[in-house]
Design a protein around this motif. Structure first.
Motif, mmCIF file in Angstrom:
data_model
loop_
_atom_site.group_PDB
_atom_site.id
_atom_site.type_symbol
_atom_site.label_atom_id
_atom_site.label_comp_id
_atom_site.label_asym_id
_atom_site.label_seq_id
_atom_site.Cartn_x
_atom_site.Cartn_y
_atom_site.Cartn_z
ATOM 1 N N GLU A 108 0.745 -1.316 -0.039
ATOM 2 C CA GLU A 108 -0.151 -0.173 0.027
ATOM 3 C C GLU A 108 0.777 1.466 -0.064
ATOM 4 O O GLU A 108 0.678 2.382 -0.725
ATOM 5 N N ASP A 109 1.930 1.167 0.775
ATOM 6 C CA ASP A 109 2.893 2.640 0.843
ATOM 7 C C ASP A 109 3.274 2.764 -0.770
ATOM 8 O O ASP A 109 3.491 4.026 -1.078
ATOM 9 N N ASN A 110 3.967 1.724 -1.204
ATOM 10 C CA ASN A 110 4.468 1.956 -2.470
ATOM 11 C C ASN A 110 3.407 2.368 -3.557
ATOM 12 O O ASN A 110 3.743 3.178 -4.527
ATOM 13 N N LYS A 111 2.123 1.953 -3.457
ATOM 14 C CA LYS A 111 0.948 2.380 -4.267
ATOM 15 C C LYS A 111 0.740 4.009 -4.154
ATOM 16 O O LYS A 111 0.590 4.514 -5.024
ATOM 17 N N LYS A 112 0.912 4.436 -2.732
ATOM 18 C CA LYS A 112 0.647 5.706 -2.397
ATOM 19 C C LYS A 112 1.753 6.587 -3.149
ATOM 20 O O LYS A 112 1.548 7.630 -3.946
ATOM 21 N N ILE A 113 3.009 6.122 -3.104
ATOM 22 C CA ILE A 113 3.907 6.829 -3.826
ATOM 23 C C ILE A 113 3.976 6.694 -5.239
ATOM 24 O O ILE A 113 4.160 7.951 -5.850
ATOM 25 N N LEU A 114 3.538 5.627 -5.956
ATOM 26 C CA LEU A 114 3.446 5.762 -7.364
ATOM 27 C C LEU A 114 2.076 6.683 -7.693
ATOM 28 O O LEU A 114 2.150 7.332 -8.478
ATOM 29 N N TYR A 115 1.073 6.915 -6.794
ATOM 30 C CA TYR A 115 0.294 7.670 -6.982
ATOM 31 C C TYR A 115 0.741 9.135 -7.306
ATOM 32 O O TYR A 115 0.030 9.928 -8.173
ATOM 33 N N TRP A 116 1.368 9.424 -6.340
ATOM 34 C CA TRP A 116 1.873 10.962 -6.280
ATOM 35 C C TRP A 116 2.797 11.247 -7.090
ATOM 36 O O TRP A 116 3.350 12.398 -7.328
ATOM 37 N N THR A 117 3.583 10.250 -7.845
ATOM 38 C CA THR A 117 4.655 10.396 -8.643
ATOM 39 C C THR A 117 4.267 10.025 -10.196
ATOM 40 O O THR A 117 5.289 10.094 -10.980
ATOM 41 N N ASN A 118 3.279 9.692 -10.380
ATOM 42 C CA ASN A 118 2.834 8.960 -11.737
ATOM 43 C C ASN A 118 3.153 10.167 -12.743
ATOM 44 O O ASN A 118 3.529 9.542 -13.971
ATOM 45 N N GLY A 119 2.835 11.492 -12.611
ATOM 46 C CA GLY A 119 3.146 12.332 -13.675
ATOM 47 C C GLY A 119 4.534 13.040 -13.712
ATOM 48 O O GLY A 119 4.858 14.080 -14.362
ATOM 49 N N ILE A 120 5.426 12.436 -13.219
ATOM 50 C CA ILE A 120 6.935 13.007 -12.995
ATOM 51 C C ILE A 120 7.403 13.041 -14.251
ATOM 52 O O ILE A 120 7.264 12.175 -15.302
ATOM 53 N N ASP A 121 8.281 13.971 -14.574
ATOM 54 C CA ASP A 121 9.166 14.304 -15.969
ATOM 55 C C ASP A 121 10.652 14.090 -15.329
ATOM 56 O O ASP A 121 11.069 14.739 -14.623
#
Length: 189
Positions: A108-121
């Protein structure tokens, strides 16, 4: 050669390949000796990714690793690209060693991280994330450090505070890392 650190291999790749928009570069490094199936392998031996940078090196994951473990290495390193962190569950994708029986889901924690960083350039790194995203990442990282004070959390957490223009907080995080695990090379990154 397999004695070269994976971070050095990434730096070599970065020296002659520049990222374009929405790109990730994965370098495969052939090893001279196959991995044995029954040995749990340190993921840093098999692969490495620099968080928020867009570059991965994988050391010939197709020698001696079965299909699920090959996929686990790639998923593990891809998660690191987006800021993913190590966990203590021995069968989790984000455990520091390649699990013998890896889970096919992300914690779950890594899912949250991916949620917040999915638009990274990846060309801009942390600068492409919103302040809200960086603060959300800090929340996850700080909670995980309390659960499992591994050195690889500290470097990135300090970078988050540095990004928010809180240099004293960044320094205090890095000083804590030295107190907990001075010998951990991630701390001295």
């Amino acid at each position: 050669d397999e004695l070269r650190e994976t971070d050095l291999l990434i730096e070599e790749i970065k020296s002659f390949i520049s990222l374009e928009e929405n790109e990730v570069v994965i370098g495969f490094h052939r090893m001279s000796q196959p991995f044995t199936q029954n040995k749990v392998i340190d993921v840093d031996t098999v692969g490495s990714a620099q968080s928020f940078r867009g570059f991965i090196v994988i050391r010939d994951p197709f020698m001696g690793l079965d299909g699920v473990r090959k996929e686990t290495v790639l998923a593990h390193e891809m998660t690191h690209l987006f800021g993913g962190i190590h966990v203590t569950d021995a069968n989790a994708i984000m455990h520091p060693s390649v699990p013998l029986n890896p889970s096919v889901v992300l914690d779950e924690d890594n899912k949250k991280i991916l949620y917040w960083t999915n638009g990274i350039d990846f060309r801009k790194g942390l600068d492409s994330l919103s302040i809200e995203a960086v603060r959300a990442l800090i929340s996850v990282y700080e909670r995980k450090i309390k659960e499992n004070p591994l050195g690889d959390f500290y470097y990135q957490l300090g970078k988050f505070y540095q990004h928010l223009d809180e240099p004293m907080k960044a320094v205090s995080i890095w000083e804590a890392a030295v107190r907990y695990q001075y010998e951990n090379p991630y701390i001295h990154h």
